[in-house]
Write a protein that holds these residues in place. Structure first.
Motif, mmCIF file in Angstrom:
data_model
loop_
_atom_site.group_PDB
_atom_site.id
_atom_site.type_symbol
_atom_site.label_atom_id
_atom_site.label_comp_id
_atom_site.label_asym_id
_atom_site.label_seq_id
_atom_site.Cartn_x
_atom_site.Cartn_y
_atom_site.Cartn_z
ATOM 1 N N THR A 131 38.880 41.039 36.374
ATOM 2 C CA THR A 131 38.433 39.835 35.645
ATOM 3 C C THR A 131 37.669 38.886 36.565
ATOM 4 N N GLU A 132 37.975 38.970 37.863
ATOM 5 C CA GLU A 132 37.256 38.159 38.844
ATOM 6 C C GLU A 132 36.497 39.097 39.779
ATOM 7 N N ARG A 133 35.165 38.933 39.755
ATOM 8 C CA ARG A 133 34.347 39.809 40.579
ATOM 9 C C ARG A 133 33.542 38.994 41.579
ATOM 10 N N ALA A 134 33.290 39.629 42.705
ATOM 11 C CA ALA A 134 32.473 38.979 43.732
ATOM 12 C C ALA A 134 31.010 39.036 43.345
ATOM 13 N N LYS A 147 46.459 44.187 36.576
ATOM 14 C CA LYS A 147 47.494 43.226 36.194
ATOM 15 C C LYS A 147 46.891 41.997 35.523
ATOM 16 N N LYS A 148 45.762 41.515 36.093
ATOM 17 C CA LYS A 148 45.125 40.339 35.511
ATOM 18 C C LYS A 148 44.441 40.660 34.186
ATOM 19 N N ARG A 149 44.022 41.897 33.999
ATOM 20 C CA ARG A 149 43.345 42.282 32.762
ATOM 21 C C ARG A 149 44.359 42.611 31.666
ATOM 22 N N TYR A 150 45.411 43.396 32.010
ATOM 23 C CA TYR A 150 46.325 43.894 30.980
ATOM 24 C C TYR A 150 47.752 43.355 31.103
ATOM 25 N N GLY A 151 48.026 42.556 32.107
ATOM 26 C CA GLY A 151 49.363 41.985 32.262
ATOM 27 C C GLY A 151 50.313 42.858 33.038
#
Length: 978
Positions: free
Chosen positions: A192-195, A303-307
């Motif tokens: 979800t967070e990309r450089a 984890k950040k995308r699907y929990g």
């Protein structure tokens, strides 16, 4: 009448006119020929001058050639030391290249499979909730168990036929390509967070927490990731004997594997890096993966995308399978390398490792590679620093092995190299030099410090590990055998030993672990660190000179008699019997004293180990009496006698095992002890502190320093074993000298490293020497014990370290008995001992069995003096150093005096420097004989008197008296038996 007269006159006149005409014609012809000759003279003269000129030119040419030959001879004499070193290094280059390669490969397998074990531990940790969620974090013992299981699977797989291995290898290649393709797309897509592209292509991280701020330096250190990854492509070369059209397909395999890996690797790096946003958090040990950065990237992305991070765990399994395949292929390559290396006879038990089963798989080489890789990983249990140093060989060691053949191709073989179907043409030399320079660059680069300030924990041990990593097949026409026949002896012993085996016996007897450990108290008492750090090099330098002189004589006379035989041949017919007699007795008694000293010191160390294992002196531990110690000594000698009754092939293996144990023991201890110690000495203390507090009434610094040399000189003793083993060594006139010199040279390096490493753990010399400490005053044992006790609350690790030393001393005693027995065999063969006909008999395994047990018995009897008086025992043992060195010096003395003009050089010689080196060796022995006979304590009393000169003097009196009374009547020196 008138008519007749007229006819007569007319006829007369006519005859005279004809004769005159012929005369004139003759004169004319003569003048013509004379003029012709005159015209020809310049040509004849010119021809004669040309002939003279040619003759003169030939003379000049001959004189020029003779002058050049004399110049070459002088240059050759001047270059003898260089040529000597080159001749010694011939086998060395072969061994160096091969062993850097094979040890580097074992280190790669260790590194790969251990990293897989660590990744499995991380997968389990994340699957059970992660570090922050109470997940299961395996201990280092569980990780090493994973590592052993992985290696076991690799061993089973590599025992399969090559057809199945080929399929698995292709499957591994496909898995790697697909895995990279999947991960480089999936991870940045899920995150979800990309450089940003700017971050990926321009961000330079300088926050490393290692005290390094220089950007170029940081960048160069960062190359390790890439260089470590692009390692192991020599596997294609090792598989060429199982590859069709190998001269074409082998090079294709190397180049294509590197090329595709470059492309695929860059894609993988790029894809994963786009999912990196917080470098500091990824490197922190407080994240869910415990600091395993790439695992945290995978886990957090899902984890950040699907929990939950299940998808990340699956991605890690993809990586784990790829690493498993990597380890599998690495074992395959290892085993082929071990197979080829042992086929050339360069490994212990070579005949075993190059055997193949009915499926044409080198099965023993496979499991050897598995076993050694597991043993290398065991260092991680003691010290992570030691493990990292071991694994560092994986990159540097392998690349050094890559560079050696390339270097020889562009130098020695530049004009003679025959290209195969694949070649670089005229660019081959240029490309080769670039490759060599790159390996040199990365070798230096990866040896530089990686953290500041530099301490024991942060020191980069790569150069240490690579530095310590450093007999080819049987030659039918054995020069040693031929030379023995020339000397008048028939071959009775089994000529089985290689140059490495010959070296191993001397190296094991020198045994720096034995000498330094036994006399470390002496070094600390007389001068401390300065005495043994610098004194070691002084003693080492002169010992090497003695070794060089002995090696030169050994090359000329390669017999088991060694020193006493040399004296007989070099002293001349008049003095031969007496010279042989006195040298032989000093040698054999000195050797018995060495065996007594070594095995008694082992008995004392066993007593200290038992004392520490039961709580130490201050904790009520069991302190054995002198009767128990002598019983230990007898048991050790009994074991040594049994071992030396075995065939020479088994003794050869044990000798090589002893050499390996000594090197590895030094390497492990010099790193582990200072690493574990909580209190360490500073570099200033180690290199500059001079201890003058000896409680022996001696305050003179030079005197104290000289007395401190005893530790070094005692350690560097016993290398004549290589000479005594020459009748069992192939090409003994070459390999005997190599064994002597290499044993001393390697011992010098290993010994200094051991002394230096242990000295960094020394902080309180007075307490180490005190009889009130836990070991009862055994300094080096106290260093080991306290290092672990202060770190972990108990000294078990220190006791294990002492066991390492104890085994080294056991091997030293074993080799010493071997050398003793060969000396007794040769001396009795020449009739110099009582019951000579018994001692030189050999059994059906070609072992001098009676000489073995004679040596055991006499060594035990010499140790019995310790029950009556420790002073008498120390006097007896003092012969071990002085007596042996006198035996070393006598043949050298005869070589530079009586035999100076008549000495016949062997293949190994010192040229015109032989006499100079010989005189220096003789003067050094005279110097140390006087030095070690001086008082070691003041005031001088019955208890403090140095009995060394008394013991040596008594030995001299006994030997000379025996000669005068009996020996001179029947002993005539060495007796030939052909």
């Amino acid at each position: 009448m008138a008519e007749g007269k007229g006819e007569g006159e007319g006829g007369y006149i006519c005859s005279r006119g004809e004769g005159g005409r012929r005369s004139r014609l003759r004169k004319k012809e003569g003048r013509r020929k004379k003029m012709k000759r005159r015209r020809r003279r310049p040509w004849r003269k010119k021809k004669k001058e040309e002939e003279e000129r040619k003759s003169l030119d030939q003379d000049r040419g001959r004189r020029k050639i003779e002058k050049e030959e004399r110049k070459k001879e002088r240059l050759g004499m001047a270059m003898k030391p260089v040529l000597m070193v080159i001749s010694l290094m011939r086998v060395g280059w072969f061994i160096c290249v091969y062993r850097f390669n094979i040890v580097g490969q074992w280190a790669v397998t260790t590194s790969v499979d251990y990293s897989l074990a660590q990744l499995i531990q991380v997968i389990i940790l994340l699957s059970t909730g992660g570090k922050n969620g109470g997940g299961y974090e395996a201990s280092k013992y569980v990780v090493i168990a994973f590592h052993g299981g992985i290696l076991f699977l690799h061993g089973i797989i590599n025992s399969l036929p090559i057809s199945l291995l080929s399929f698995l290898g292709q499957l591994a290649a496909i898995w790697n390509v697909i895995g990279v393709f999947v991960l480089m797309i999936v991870i940045p897509s899920v995150a979800t967070e990309r450089a940003s592209a700017k971050f990926v292509f321009t961000h330079f991280n300088t926050e490393n927490g290692e005290g390094i701020n220089s950007k170029p330096y940081i960048f160069l250190l960062g190359l390790l990731l890439s260089q470590y990854t692009l390692t192991g492509f020599d596997a294609s070369a090792h598989m060429t004997e199982e590859t069709k059209d190998a001269d074409r397909n082998g090079p294709k395999g190397i180049i294509s594997s590197v090329g595709i890996s470059i492309v695929v690797g860059w894609g993988y790096i790029l894809g994963i890096t786009f999912a990196v946003t917080d470098i500091l958090y990824l490197l922190s040990e407080d994240n869910d993966a415990g600091g395993y950065a790439i695992a945290q990237v995978f886990y957090q992305a899902f984890k950040k995308r699907y929990g939950h991070g299940t998808g990340g765990t699956i991605c890690l399994v993809i990586v784990a399978v790829a690493i498993f395949f990597c380890g599998m292929s690495s074992v395959t390559s290892n085993s082929r390398m071990a197979y080829a290396f042992s086929r050339d006879g360069a490994m212990p038990l070579s005949s075993l490792w190059h055997q193949v089963n009915n499926q044409e798989v080198p099965i023993y080489a496979v499991w050897l590679s598995v076993f050694i890789s597991f043993c290398m990983a065991l260092t991680s249990l003691g010290s992570i620093v030691a493990f990292e140093a071991m694994v560092s060989i994986a990159t540097i060691g392998l690349y050094i092995a890559y560079a050696f053949p390339i270097f020889f191709r562009v130098t020695l073989a530049k004009k003679h190299f025959v290209p195969g179907p694949f070649n670089l043409g005229r660019y081959g030399v240029v490309v080769g030099w670039v490759a060599v320079l790159w390996v040199l660059t990365i070798s230096v680069l990866f040896s530089l410090p990686v953290s500041y300030p530099i301490t024991i924990e942060t020191l980069n041990y790569t150069p240490v590990a690579v530095g310590f990593s450093s007999d080819v097949g049987y030659v039918p026409l054995d020069s040693g055998h031929a030379r023995l026949r020339q000397l008048g002896y028939k071959q009775e012993l089994n000529r089985h030993l290689s140059v490495i085996s010959n070296f191993a016996f001397s190296f094991s007897i020198i045994s720096v672990l034995t000498g330094v450990t036994t006399l470390y108290n002496t070094g600390l008492n007389y001068g401390g660190p300065v005495s043994f750090v610098y004194g070691w090099f002084i003693a080492s330098g002169f010992t090497m000179i003695v070794a060089l002189s002995m090696a030169e004589i050994c090359s000329s006379y390669p017999t088991s008699g060694g020193l006493y035989y040399w004296s007989a041949k070099l002293a001349g017919p008049r003095w031969a019997p007496f010279a042989s007699w006195i040298t032989g007795w000093f040698n054999i008694v000195g050797q018995w004293a060495v065996t007594t000293s070594v095995d008694y010191s082992l008995a004392q160390l066993i007593q200290v180990i038992i004392l520490l294992s039961t709580g130490g002196k201050n904790g009520g531990g069991y302190e054995a009496s002198k009767y128990v110690v002598i019983a230990f000594h007898g048991g050790i000698l009994l074991l040594h006698g049994i071992i030396n009754s075995l065939p020479i092939s088994l003794l050869s293996f044990l000798g090589q095992l002893a050499a390996i144990w000594n090197v590895l023991g030094v390497f492990v201890l010099m790193i582990v002890i200072p690493s574990v110690a909580t209190e360490r000495a500073s570099a200033k203390f180690v290199f500059t502190y001079f201890n003058t507090e000896n409680e022996d009434g001696i305050s003179s610094r030079p005197y104290i320093f000289l007395l401190g040399l005893l530790m070094s000189q005692y350690t560097l003793t016993g290398f004549d074993a290589s000479a005594h083993m020459t009748e069992e060594t192939r090409d003994a006139d070459r390999n005997g000298p190599k064994g002597i010199i290499s044993a001393v040279g390697i011992s010098i390096i290993a010994g200094w490293g051991y002394i230096l490493g242990i000295s960094f753990a020394v902080t309180d010399i007075h307490y180490l020497l005190s009889e009130d400490n836990d070991t009862g005053g055994y300094a080096i044992a106290e260093v080991f014990y306290q290092a672990f006790k202060k770190r972990y609350g108990h000294g078990t690790g220190g006791i294990f370290c002492l066991v390492i030393v104890a085994l080294a001393i056991f091997f030293c005693g074993m080799s010493s008995v071997t050398s003793n027995s060969r000396m007794a065999y040769a001396f009795s063969r020449d009739g110099a001992m009582p019951l000579s006909s018994l001692w030189h008999q050999v059994n059906n395994q070609e072992v001098p069995i009676y000489a073995v047990w004679l040596s055991v018995f006499i060594s035990f009897c010499m140790a019995l003096t310790s029950l009556g008086s420790v002073v008498a025992f120390e006097a007896m043992v003092s012969i071990a150093t002085i007596g042996l060195y006198i035996a070393y010096a006598l043949p050298i003395f005869f070589r530079v005096t009586l035999a100076q003009k008549d000495f016949v050089h062997g293949p190994f010689n010192l040229g015109r420097y032989g006499v100079i080196v010989g005189w220096v060796a003789v003067f050094w022995v005279v110097f140390i004989s006087i030095l070690f006979s001086l008082p070691v304590s003041y005031p001088i009393t019955i208890e403090t008197l140095n009995y060394t000169p008394v013991a040596v003097g008594c030995l001299l009196i006994l030997v000379v008296s025996y000669w005068l009374i009996s020996g001179r009547r029947w002993f005539r020196g060495p007796i030939t038996n052909i």
